[in-house]
Design a protein around this motif. Structure first.
Motif, PDB file in Angstrom:
ATOM      1  N   ILE A  27     -91.668  -0.512   9.564  1.00 29.10           N
ATOM      2  CA  ILE A  27     -91.316  -1.374   8.428  1.00 29.10           C
ATOM      3  C   ILE A  27     -92.350  -1.232   7.316  1.00 29.10           C
ATOM      4  O   ILE A  27     -92.001  -1.136   6.135  1.00 29.10           O
ATOM      5  CB  ILE A  27     -91.204  -2.845   8.886  1.00 29.10           C
ATOM      6  CG1 ILE A  27     -89.952  -3.024   9.753  1.00 29.10           C
ATOM      7  CG2 ILE A  27     -91.157  -3.792   7.685  1.00 29.10           C
ATOM      8  CD1 ILE A  27     -89.828  -4.387  10.392  1.00 29.10           C
ATOM      9  N   VAL A  85     -92.182  -9.677  13.527  1.00 30.10           N
ATOM     10  CA  VAL A  85     -91.120  -8.727  13.889  1.00 30.10           C
ATOM     11  C   VAL A  85     -90.849  -8.768  15.390  1.00 30.10           C
ATOM     12  O   VAL A  85     -91.775  -8.752  16.201  1.00 30.10           O
ATOM     13  CB  VAL A  85     -91.515  -7.283  13.485  1.00 30.10           C
ATOM     14  CG1 VAL A  85     -90.359  -6.321  13.740  1.00 30.10           C
ATOM     15  CG2 VAL A  85     -91.958  -7.232  12.024  1.00 30.10           C
ATOM     16  N   SER A  87     -87.728  -7.047  18.287  1.00 24.44           N
ATOM     17  CA  SER A  87     -86.651  -6.066  18.412  1.00 24.44           C
ATOM     18  C   SER A  87     -85.414  -6.743  18.996  1.00 24.44           C
ATOM     19  O   SER A  87     -85.518  -7.477  19.983  1.00 24.44           O
ATOM     20  CB  SER A  87     -87.084  -4.918  19.322  1.00 24.44           C
ATOM     21  OG  SER A  87     -85.972  -4.116  19.682  1.00 24.44           O
ATOM     22  N   ASN A 119     -85.606  -6.452  14.128  1.00 28.17           N
ATOM     23  CA  ASN A 119     -85.533  -5.027  13.766  1.00 28.17           C
ATOM     24  C   ASN A 119     -84.645  -4.247  14.740  1.00 28.17           C
ATOM     25  O   ASN A 119     -84.305  -4.714  15.815  1.00 28.17           O
ATOM     26  CB  ASN A 119     -86.947  -4.442  13.748  1.00 28.17           C
ATOM     27  CG  ASN A 119     -86.993  -3.046  13.161  1.00 28.17           C
ATOM     28  OD1 ASN A 119     -86.198  -2.700  12.275  1.00 28.17           O
ATOM     29  ND2 ASN A 119     -87.901  -2.222  13.654  1.00 28.17           N
ATOM     30  N   SER A 149     -82.912  -2.736   9.746  1.00 33.16           N
ATOM     31  CA  SER A 149     -83.271  -1.498  10.432  1.00 33.16           C
ATOM     32  C   SER A 149     -84.305  -0.752   9.604  1.00 33.16           C
ATOM     33  O   SER A 149     -84.039  -0.371   8.463  1.00 33.16           O
ATOM     34  CB  SER A 149     -82.032  -0.610  10.618  1.00 33.16           C
ATOM     35  OG  SER A 149     -82.413   0.704  10.988  1.00 33.16           O
ATOM     36  N   ALA A 150     -85.490  -0.583  10.191  1.00 31.85           N
ATOM     37  CA  ALA A 150     -86.519   0.204   9.500  1.00 31.85           C
ATOM     38  C   ALA A 150     -86.065   1.644   9.321  1.00 31.85           C
ATOM     39  O   ALA A 150     -86.567   2.364   8.452  1.00 31.85           O
ATOM     40  CB  ALA A 150     -87.827   0.158  10.292  1.00 31.85           C
TER      41      ALA A 150
END
Length: 236
Positions: A27, A85, A87, A119, A149-150
């Motif tokens: 990110i 962050v 997941s 993310n 989504s990075a």
């Protein structure tokens, strides 16, 4: 005439927090240079600089990519905002976000703006944390919430960070009159205490002088004055 952004006196530090492997570095790099970082060292911590114009002002943005090698208090010592962050593929990383919530609430930095980021949404088929779970956690704590989504969301990440910076600057601006008001009040209270101390000092000086006057009969007086006081006690 163009102004050099690097000479700006405005600096903001955003701290990236979260478990290993959730995509913090990805990110950060996506925001800094628009590229996707496929591989990274999970033990590497770094503070990156990027100069932006925000609300017409040149601002130095510091993105602090952490790796869990220090205490939360130290990470947040100079922070202006937090990007936490997790997941969407990992319930463990989301549980860590809840644990972070408990720690930040009881810390001296509980007033910092927080963005909760879910993310890896490009990997929808492997999702283990629902959108509702992330949204609810953020809403309960008055945080902003993004799923992104990075790997693909360049503009979304850029807008997220710049909007956060704008919000922090606006908060600084609105808090300035309040701080000035508190300072004026503190100065007023201080002046009252100073004046009271002066009055007490003068009062004490008067008492000392009075005591000296009362003790004056012990001093050897002129014989005529002594005789006068014997004749008229009111002079004593």
């Amino acid at each position: 005439m163009k102004t050099d952004k690097r000479n700006s006196g405005i600096k903001l530090r955003f701290v990236l927090l979260g478990e290993d492997g959730v995509g913090k570095s990805a990110i950060a790099v996506r925001f800094l240079c628009g590229r996707y970082l496929h591989e990274y060292d999970p033990n590497l911590e770094c503070c990156y600089d990027k100069y932006e114009t925000i609300d017409g002002k040149a601002v130095k943005l510091e993105i602090y990519d952490t790796a869990g090698q220090d205490t939360l208090d130290n990470y947040l010592a100079n922070a202006d905002a937090i990007l936490y962050v997790y997941s969407i593929l990992s319930k463990k990383s989301f549980a860590a976000a809840k644990s972070f919530r408990d720690k930040i609430v009881s810390s001296s930095k509980s007033n910092l703006p927080v963005i909760l980021i879910g993310n890896k949404r490009e990997l929808e088929q492997g999702r283990h944390v629902s959108y509702k779970d992330g949204f609810t956690l953020a809403r309960e704590n008055n945080w902003k919430f993004y799923e992104l989504s990075a790997a693909v969301d360049t503009h979304r990440i850029n807008d997220m960070v710049l909007n956060l910076a704008s919000e922090v600057l606006q908060n600084r601006k609105s808090n300035l009159p309040r701080k000035c008001s508190k300072l004026k009040r503190a100065m007023s209270i201080l002046n009252v205490h100073i004046n009271q101390a002066k009055l007490l000092s003068h009062s004490s000086s008067g008492s000392i002088a009075e005591n000296k006057t009362q003790k004056s009969p012990l001093i050897s007086l002129h014989p005529r004055l002594t005789e006068r006081r014997k004749t008229c006690p009111a002079l004593s």
